[in-house]
Enzyme design. Structure first.
Site, PDB file in Angstrom:
ATOM      1  N   SER A 144       0.696  -1.123   0.002  1.00 26.77           N
ATOM      2  CA  SER A 144       0.161   0.205  -0.383  1.00 26.77           C
ATOM      3  C   SER A 144       0.394   1.103   0.190  1.00 26.77           C
ATOM      4  CB  SER A 144      -0.720   0.348   1.534  1.00 26.77           C
ATOM      5  OG  SER A 144      -1.715   0.743   1.198  1.00 26.77           O
ATOM      6  N   GLU A 237      -9.270  -3.171  -6.933  1.00 25.45           N
ATOM      7  CA  GLU A 237      -9.471  -2.098  -5.810  1.00 25.45           C
ATOM      8  C   GLU A 237      -9.281  -0.739  -6.482  1.00 25.45           C
ATOM      9  OE1 GLU A 237      -5.522  -2.536  -3.817  1.00 25.45           O
ATOM     10  OE2 GLU A 237      -5.230  -4.480  -4.675  1.00 25.45           O
ATOM     11  N   HIS A 267      -7.852  -5.334  -1.084  1.00 28.36           N
ATOM     12  CA  HIS A 267      -6.712  -4.516  -0.977  1.00 28.36           C
ATOM     13  C   HIS A 267      -5.789  -4.906  -0.517  1.00 28.36           C
ATOM     14  CE1 HIS A 267      -3.630  -0.630  -0.780  1.00 28.36           C
ATOM     15  NE2 HIS A 267      -3.784  -0.948   0.465  1.00 28.36           N
TER      16      HIS A 267
END
Length: 305
Positions: A144, A237, A267
């Site tokens: 991320s 996503e 995610h």
């Protein structure tokens, strides 16, 4: 319903609405810390917290290599997370790769907006060099926001002529300018992130920095002869396009890039190893990628031949 289906159903109906209502970064940070208790750590995980101005936590499982190391940057949108919240994931990576993981507790926004996290990433890398690691003994990783941070550091290291051995990025956030079409295309499909909050979050993370600054948005960085890179991302996503376009940028720079796209996963699904088989499959793909890079004749050091 499959285990993956149950997970995404729960996220869509409980976690996503909760994130949409979260009031402050401090609230999100506290919730993230509580939720981290749900992640399953492997047996015999050793977590040694770091000390000093920039703590470098050490995480390992079993016997690990002494001459290779993973420098890993945790996710959390630059406003949440820590090495402790990610210890279970990092322990599983250590077990599968046979490598020690070094996880910096980098500064978080909004108290410390960009480029604080990037500066800490550079410092962490230098600390490993000071400990005696050569640049090609270090692997960069992250997920991320941490995946974006790893790629931002990669651009800087390549420019300075000290690239790492390889990089892996899990669902990386690479464009805080928020120009990806998947932000609208996948707004309903993404089971985790409420797209209405991402502009606010990007503002917290960037502070007064231009959101196209490569220190926080590596999509706009220049890469000089990058090493092999593995990017894993879910096709549903909202930041799917961050990975797809990032892979194109690295390829245009001459990089060997593996873009691994997974349907129907949330995610950073890799954190759910122990719950869904897709998480283990993805982590094994990371381990196989690293093994291939580290055993390649072109990557072996003279004393290993």
């Amino acid at each position: 319903m499959s285990r993956l289906g149950l997970l995404t159903w729960g996220m869509r109906h409980f976690v996503k609405p909760h994130l949409a209502r979260a009031s402050t970064p401090a609230h999100i940070r506290a919730e993230f810390t509580r939720a981290a208790g749900l992640f399953r750590a492997p047996p015999f995980l050793l977590h040694l917290p770091g000390k000093g101005p920039l703590p470098l936590d050490q995480i390992s499982v079993g016997q690990v290599s002494g001459d290779r190391v993973i420098l890993y940057f945790h996710g959390g949108a630059y406003i949440a997370g820590s090495p402790a919240t990610h210890a279970a994931l990092l322990g599983r990576l250590s077990k599968l790769t046979g490598l020690r993981v070094i996880a910096p507790a980098y500064r978080l926004a909004p108290e410390h907006p960009a480029p604080a996290a990037f500066e800490d990433a550079c410092t962490a890398h230098q600390m490993l060099l000071d400990q005696g690691y050569a640049p090609d003994q270090i692997i960069l990783g992250g997920e991320s926001a941490g995946g974006g941070l790893a790629l931002a550091l990669l651009a800087d290291l390549c420019a300075r002529g000290v690239p790492p051995a390889a990089v892996f990025a899990l669902s990386p956030w690479t464009d805080l300018a928020l120009t990806g079409e998947s932000l609208t295309r996948n707004a309903d499909a993404d089971p985790l992130f409420p797209v209405a909050r991402i502009e606010e979050t990007a503002g917290f993370a960037a502070g007064g920095l231009d959101r196209c600054d490569p220190r926080i948005s590596p999509l706009y960085a220049s890469f000089v002869a990058p090493p092999p890179v593995l990017i894993q991302v879910g096709t549903s996503e909202i930041i799917y396009d961050d990975s797809r376009r990032m892979a194109d940028v690295l390829r245009q720079a001459g990089g060997d890039v593996t873009l691994s796209e997974w349907p129907d996963v949330p995610h950073v699904w890799q954190m759910f190893d122990g719950y869904i088989p897709q998480a283990r499959q993805a982590l094994c793909e990371v381990a196989d990628f690293l093994k291939q890079q580290l055993t390649s004749p072109s990557r072996q050091r003279p004393d290993e031949s």
